[in-house]
Write an enzyme that holds these catalytic residues in place. Structure first.
Site, mmCIF file in Angstrom:
data_model
loop_
_atom_site.group_PDB
_atom_site.id
_atom_site.type_symbol
_atom_site.label_atom_id
_atom_site.label_comp_id
_atom_site.label_asym_id
_atom_site.label_seq_id
_atom_site.Cartn_x
_atom_site.Cartn_y
_atom_site.Cartn_z
ATOM 1 N N LEU A 91 0.800 -1.224 0.000
ATOM 2 C CA LEU A 91 0.000 0.000 0.000
ATOM 3 C C LEU A 91 0.834 1.275 0.000
ATOM 4 O O LEU A 91 0.300 2.378 0.164
ATOM 5 C CB LEU A 91 -0.947 -0.001 1.207
ATOM 6 C CG LEU A 91 -1.919 -1.195 1.236
ATOM 7 C CD1 LEU A 91 -2.848 -1.092 2.428
ATOM 8 C CD2 LEU A 91 -2.724 -1.289 -0.058
ATOM 9 N N CYS A 92 2.153 1.141 -0.179
ATOM 10 C CA CYS A 92 3.006 2.328 -0.283
ATOM 11 C C CYS A 92 2.802 3.004 -1.639
ATOM 12 O O CYS A 92 2.646 2.341 -2.659
ATOM 13 C CB CYS A 92 4.476 1.937 -0.144
ATOM 14 S SG CYS A 92 5.066 1.953 1.540
ATOM 15 N N MET A 117 8.641 4.566 5.272
ATOM 16 C CA MET A 117 8.704 3.165 4.849
ATOM 17 C C MET A 117 9.917 2.925 3.955
ATOM 18 O O MET A 117 10.539 1.858 4.007
ATOM 19 C CB MET A 117 7.420 2.770 4.109
ATOM 20 C CG MET A 117 6.185 2.690 4.999
ATOM 21 S SD MET A 117 6.423 1.667 6.470
ATOM 22 C CE MET A 117 6.904 0.105 5.749
ATOM 23 N N ASP A 172 23.740 -11.819 4.126
ATOM 24 C CA ASP A 172 24.087 -12.694 2.996
ATOM 25 C C ASP A 172 25.603 -12.733 2.795
ATOM 26 O O ASP A 172 26.162 -13.769 2.410
ATOM 27 C CB ASP A 172 23.403 -12.185 1.724
ATOM 28 C CG ASP A 172 23.727 -13.048 0.523
ATOM 29 O OD1 ASP A 172 23.564 -14.280 0.618
ATOM 30 O OD2 ASP A 172 24.148 -12.502 -0.511
#
Length: 318
Positions: free
Chosen positions: A78-79, A114, A129
């Site tokens: 929803l950004c 966000m 990673d």
């Protein structure tokens, strides 16, 4: 009236929606987020020596964070897809972790918290990673927003940099003082300063001119660390806040007043004549009387007020 906070990403039926921001004004916005990757002393030693098998882990994490900030709308449903105008990522080894912080900037209709959170989270993932062959137990922790500013809500800071600072807010507006309309800038300033941790009473609303002078004299007698005025800084015949303030302070701080005016998105900000200065051990700052001017001024004060107060009280320049 229901004063409970409302979730904006659901409609009346409780279904998810993308909020319509088309009516919002474009403004400069920024958000800073942080987090850390907890890892082993062995990994931290390899990072400092550049000895990880996969190579430059910190550089890869930094680039991954920048790329992720730009792809946030693809990852968080929803950004809004907004233009990202700047991303700064710091990835710094510490005692038992690697600290990650990110600041994202835009000029758009909605905020970028966000994007900042995604930047930190993905930088952390990329770092794991790179190091998981040496430390399979590495974890991303404490990802959170530290501060955001711009838009309707102005400045919000988790750090509460003004904790313990006493601030008096004086509003100079003849029409607000006589009940023609309700003052709006005072509540914006008091609420914003309280969010930053300052101790602030309700704003004092007075007419322009001599009533303002009397209010400032009374406020200075109480010796708060800071007095913030709103209004009376324009070029109309009744705007006298700068002249009255200049009579009461011992020395001016031109750079602070200029920082308040420096808003290229609002050309009329250049018409503000507000000043800043020190009276005894009290910092006095004039802000424009508009709600936008109050928010923009608050954003500036949030960045410098703590340091300015410490300096006036005799602190060092650290």
């Amino acid at each position: 009236m229901d004063s409970q906070p409302q979730l904006t990403h659901v409609d009346a039926a409780g279904s998810a929606r993308m909020v319509d921001v088309s009516a919002k004004e474009i403004s400069v916005r920024s958000a800073t987020a942080a987090g850390h990757v907890r890892t082993t002393p062995e990994v931290l030693a390899l990072l400092s020596q550049g000895g990880l098998p996969k190579g430059d882990a910190l550089g890869v994490a930094r680039l991954a964070g920048i790329m992720a900030a730009k792809r946030t709308p693809d990852l968080v449903p929803l950004c809004h897809p907004i233009a990202i105008h700047g991303v700064a990522v710091e990835v710094t080894p510490a005692d038992d972790r690697v600290e990650i912080s990110a600041t994202v900037r835009t000029a758009d209709r909605t905020g970028v918290e966000m994007e900042a959170l995604t930047c930190v989270a993905v930088a952390g993932l990329a770092l794991i990673d790179m190091i998981k062959a040496v430390d399979p137990g590495a974890s991303i922790e404490n990802v959170r927003v530290l501060r955001k500013e711009g838009g309707k809500t102005g400045l919000w800071s988790r750090e509460r940099p003004l904790a313990g600072v006493a601030v008096t807010v004086v509003v100079a507006s003849t029409r607000a003082a006589t009940g023609v309309y309700a003052d709006r800038s005072g509540p914006i300033l008091t609420d914003g300063l309280r969010e930053l941790g300052a101790e602030v009473s309700d704003p004092v609303v007075v007419a322009d001119g001599e009533p303002l002078r009397a209010a400032l004299v009374e406020a200075l007698a109480a010796r708060p660390e800071v007095i913030v005025t709103s209004g009376g800084t324009g070029i109309s015949p009744t705007d006298r806040t700068p002249e009255i303030t200049r009579e009461l302070i011992d020395r001016e701080i031109p750079g602070l007043a200029q920082a308040v005016r420096a808003n290229p998105a609002v050309p009329t900000a250049a018409l503000s004549r507000g000043i800043a200065g020190v009276a005894g051990q009290t910092l006095v700052v004039n802000l424009p009387g508009s709600t936008g001017g109050a928010k923009d001024g608050l954003a500036v004060l949030g960045r410098v007020l703590r340091h300015a107060v410490d300096q006036i009280q005799g602190g060092d320049h650290g």
